[in-house]
Design a protein around this motif. Structure first.
Motif, PDB file in Angstrom:
ATOM      1  N   ASP A  54       0.587  -1.341  -0.097  1.00 58.36           N
ATOM      2  CA  ASP A  54       0.257   0.078  -0.054  1.00 58.36           C
ATOM      3  C   ASP A  54       0.772   1.342  -0.211  1.00 58.36           C
ATOM      4  N   LEU A  55       2.394   1.384   0.671  1.00 60.22           N
ATOM      5  CA  LEU A  55       2.978   2.300   0.602  1.00 60.22           C
ATOM      6  C   LEU A  55       3.603   2.458  -0.624  1.00 60.22           C
ATOM      7  N   GLY A  56       4.503   0.994  -1.556  1.00 55.51           N
ATOM      8  CA  GLY A  56       4.659   1.118  -2.651  1.00 55.51           C
ATOM      9  C   GLY A  56       6.047   0.852  -2.274  1.00 55.51           C
ATOM     10  N   VAL A  57       6.173   0.393  -1.361  1.00 55.97           N
ATOM     11  CA  VAL A  57       7.211  -0.179  -1.248  1.00 55.97           C
ATOM     12  C   VAL A  57       7.564  -1.622  -2.031  1.00 55.97           C
ATOM     13  N   LEU A  58       6.597  -2.526  -2.083  1.00 56.93           N
ATOM     14  CA  LEU A  58       6.476  -3.520  -2.584  1.00 56.93           C
ATOM     15  C   LEU A  58       5.429  -3.732  -3.670  1.00 56.93           C
ATOM     16  N   THR A  59       5.225  -4.812  -4.773  1.00 54.37           N
ATOM     17  CA  THR A  59       4.414  -4.972  -5.549  1.00 54.37           C
ATOM     18  C   THR A  59       3.520  -5.780  -5.219  1.00 54.37           C
ATOM     19  N   PRO A 125      10.068   6.733  -6.942  1.00 54.21           N
ATOM     20  CA  PRO A 125       9.136   7.084  -7.120  1.00 54.21           C
ATOM     21  C   PRO A 125       7.627   6.830  -7.445  1.00 54.21           C
ATOM     22  N   VAL A 126       7.500   5.346  -6.711  1.00 57.83           N
ATOM     23  CA  VAL A 126       6.682   5.165  -6.721  1.00 57.83           C
ATOM     24  C   VAL A 126       5.801   4.910  -5.324  1.00 57.83           C
TER      25      VAL A 126
END
Length: 542
Positions: A54-59, A125-126
């Motif tokens: 949800d935080l963009g750290v993982l897919t 960026p994600v």
């Protein structure tokens, strides 16, 4: 059928991977039962990984629980939950605004020698795109979940004694789905709190006010961790009936994260002495009066921080303070909701235990705690369930007889020898999380289900805390905790109640004896033994 060791013992880990029972033990301390790990294990792993997605750290493809223990966020060793420090650090190093060092320090209480942050900018960026959406959406997600789960929990535990087997299995399944559903946003909120704490700490450093973050990150009013303390206070004053208190908060109690625990709705006995202590206290010492005082102190600390900040840093600092006011109370909301799911699962499992005992498959209802959720959810228990329960019970007891180190590489070696005695004055050090100095007789509590809690004016010394401990903190002079960091629940509650607190001592419960006269300096992070317990009991003076 799975062998017992595969339920409560990890299959092993690479010698290069560091693990720790610190912080993981705050969720489910000590040696857990088979049922407890089958509830928490994979669902919490997915919640942790889902939160980082949800935080963009993982897919999203990386949310599933990895097959290899080395790649997981947490696992179980000798019946004890442990966190994978390498995975936690790696995830933190992919996030702007925090780091592996900050994560390890705030969640585990220390940064091990020889390790350092290695920022990885590829996901920045994600994260920059997804984290703000997660941040502004998580409050609503948790609040809506809590509003739904609370009445469902009350209805479930009330109906459980009359459920059929199919109804109990359906209730258990619902509890697992709701647990998994609330765990993900709860961990998002927890991770955001860690990042916010780091930003407030950095702002205090820039303002040349190191340590001011402790006063800033408190005084948020009636938080979920302390709300039930106010209600218990009202029970002691005759303003609320105990039966209504239990209908609201009965899922709390000693070791409440363990499904085999006797929470307050099952055994309200621990509350009786507390109510007596509360009744003897002045109204001005009550939780709501303390919360009002803490709020005033927080507002003054915020103004001090802003006034001392460089001109160009004031606006960013103000934004961070506003975010902290919104997000720090969320951790308690999420934890309360998932603990209600755990208690609904407890009630459903016990009902199945009663039915299986009446049918002759089990010897006692409590044997269900040595089975998995999947085994209980099946129409029939596994063949040879009596032998399976006996072997798992024996394994559980064997694990309880050993200790694990706080940190290790690869697979842990159980600790079989007690720590060596320390010559000279005993001074225990940890992390200062609530300022102030207090003296009192130590009440060492290693197992809250067995050990007696503190009397008014005593200092509570313990391995870790869960939300139910807030009820005893209000009568304590100070708090000393082996496990945790500045944003652990014990630290948060101590700050809200204004109780001097030192956390992350590691070995406080081993070096401080029950009955010792001690001094807790919550500003310096030290606990000094002034007089041995025998001398105190014999009437000596410091």
């Amino acid at each position: 059928m799975r062998e017992p060791a595969n339920v409560l013992h990890c299959g092993g880990s690479s010698p290069a991977v560091a693990w720790s029972t610190i912080n993981a033990g705050e969720a489910i301390p000590g040696v857990v039962t088979t049922l407890t790990w089958s509830v928490f294990g994979e669902r919490t792993e997915r919640g942790l990984r889902g939160a980082f997605a949800d935080l963009g750290v993982l897919t999203e493809a990386q949310v599933a629980r990895p097959a290899r223990p080395d790649d997981r966020v947490w696992d179980i060793f000798y019946g004890r939950a442990a966190a994978n420090l390498e995975t936690f650090r790696s995830l933190a190093d992919r996030m702007p605004g925090t780091s592996g060092d900050a994560m390890e320090s705030q969640l585990f209480g220390t940064v091990r020698p020889g390790v350092s942050s290695r920022p990885r900018y590829q996901r920045y960026p994600v994260v920059a795109a997804k984290a703000p959406m997660a941040m502004w959406g998580v409050a609503g997600r948790l609040e809506r979940a809590a509003e739904h789960i609370a009445p469902w929990w009350r209805n479930t535990v009330a109906a459980a004694p009359g459920m059929t087997a199919d109804q109990a299995r359906g209730s258990l399944d619902a509890a697992m789905r709701k647990f998994a559903g609330v765990m993900r946003p709860h961990i998002v909120a927890s991770m955001l709190c860690q990042g916010v704490y780091e930003q407030v700490r950095a702002a205090a450093e820039r303002a040349n006010r190191p340590g001011l973050e402790i006063a800033v990150l408190t005084g948020y009013g009636e938080m979920a961790e302390t709300a039930f303390v106010g209600d218990l206070w009202d029970v002691s004053r005759g303003r609320l009936e105990l039966v209504e208190f239990l209908a609201r908060h009965g899922y709390h109690g000693p070791n409440e994260g363990e499904l085999a625990a006797r929470v307050w709705r099952l055994d309200p006995t621990p509350l009786e002495k507390l109510l007596g202590h509360y009744a003897a206290m002045a109204e001005s010492a009550g939780p709501r009066a303390l919360e009002t005082a803490r709020a005033a102190e927080r507002e003054a600390a915020e103004q001090e921080l802003l006034a001392a900040s460089p001109r160009g840093a004031r606006t960013p600092a103000g934004i961070v303070l506003k975010v902290a006011r919104r997000f720090f109370p969320l951790r308690g909301i999420g934890k309360g909701a998932f603990l209600q799911c755990v208690d609904a699962a407890r009630a459903s499992a016990l009902r199945l235990g009663v039915l299986h005992t009446e049918a002759g498959a089990l010897s006692a209802p409590e044997e269900v705690f040595h089975l998995t959720v999947e085994e209980l959810a099946a129409p029939q228990l596994p063949a040879g369930v009596g032998d399976l329960v006996a072997s798992r019970r024996e394994l559980h007891e064997r694990y309880r007889a050993i200790e694990l180190p706080e940190f290790w590489l690869g697979s842990p070696e159980p600790v079989t020898t007690p720590p060596a005695a320390v010559e000279g004055p005993v001074v225990v050090t940890g992390i200062p999380v609530t300022p102030g100095v207090a003296r009192g007789v130590a009440r060492v509590v290693r197992d809250p289900e067995v050990d007696e809690g503190p009397a008014p004016g005593e200092v509570l010394v313990c391995r870790t805390t869960d939300p139910s401990w807030a009820a005893v903190l209000i009568v304590s002079a100070a708090l000393v905790i082996d496990i945790g960091g500045p944003i652990s629940h014990g630290a948060i509650v101590a700050r809200e109640l204004g109780i001097p607190c030192v956390i992350g001592t590691r070995d406080g419960t081993a070096r401080i004896a029950d009955g010792d006269l001690i001094e807790v300096d919550g500003s310096a992070g030290t606990v000094t033994v002034l007089q041995a317990g025998d001398a105190v009991r014999d009437g000596g003076s410091a």
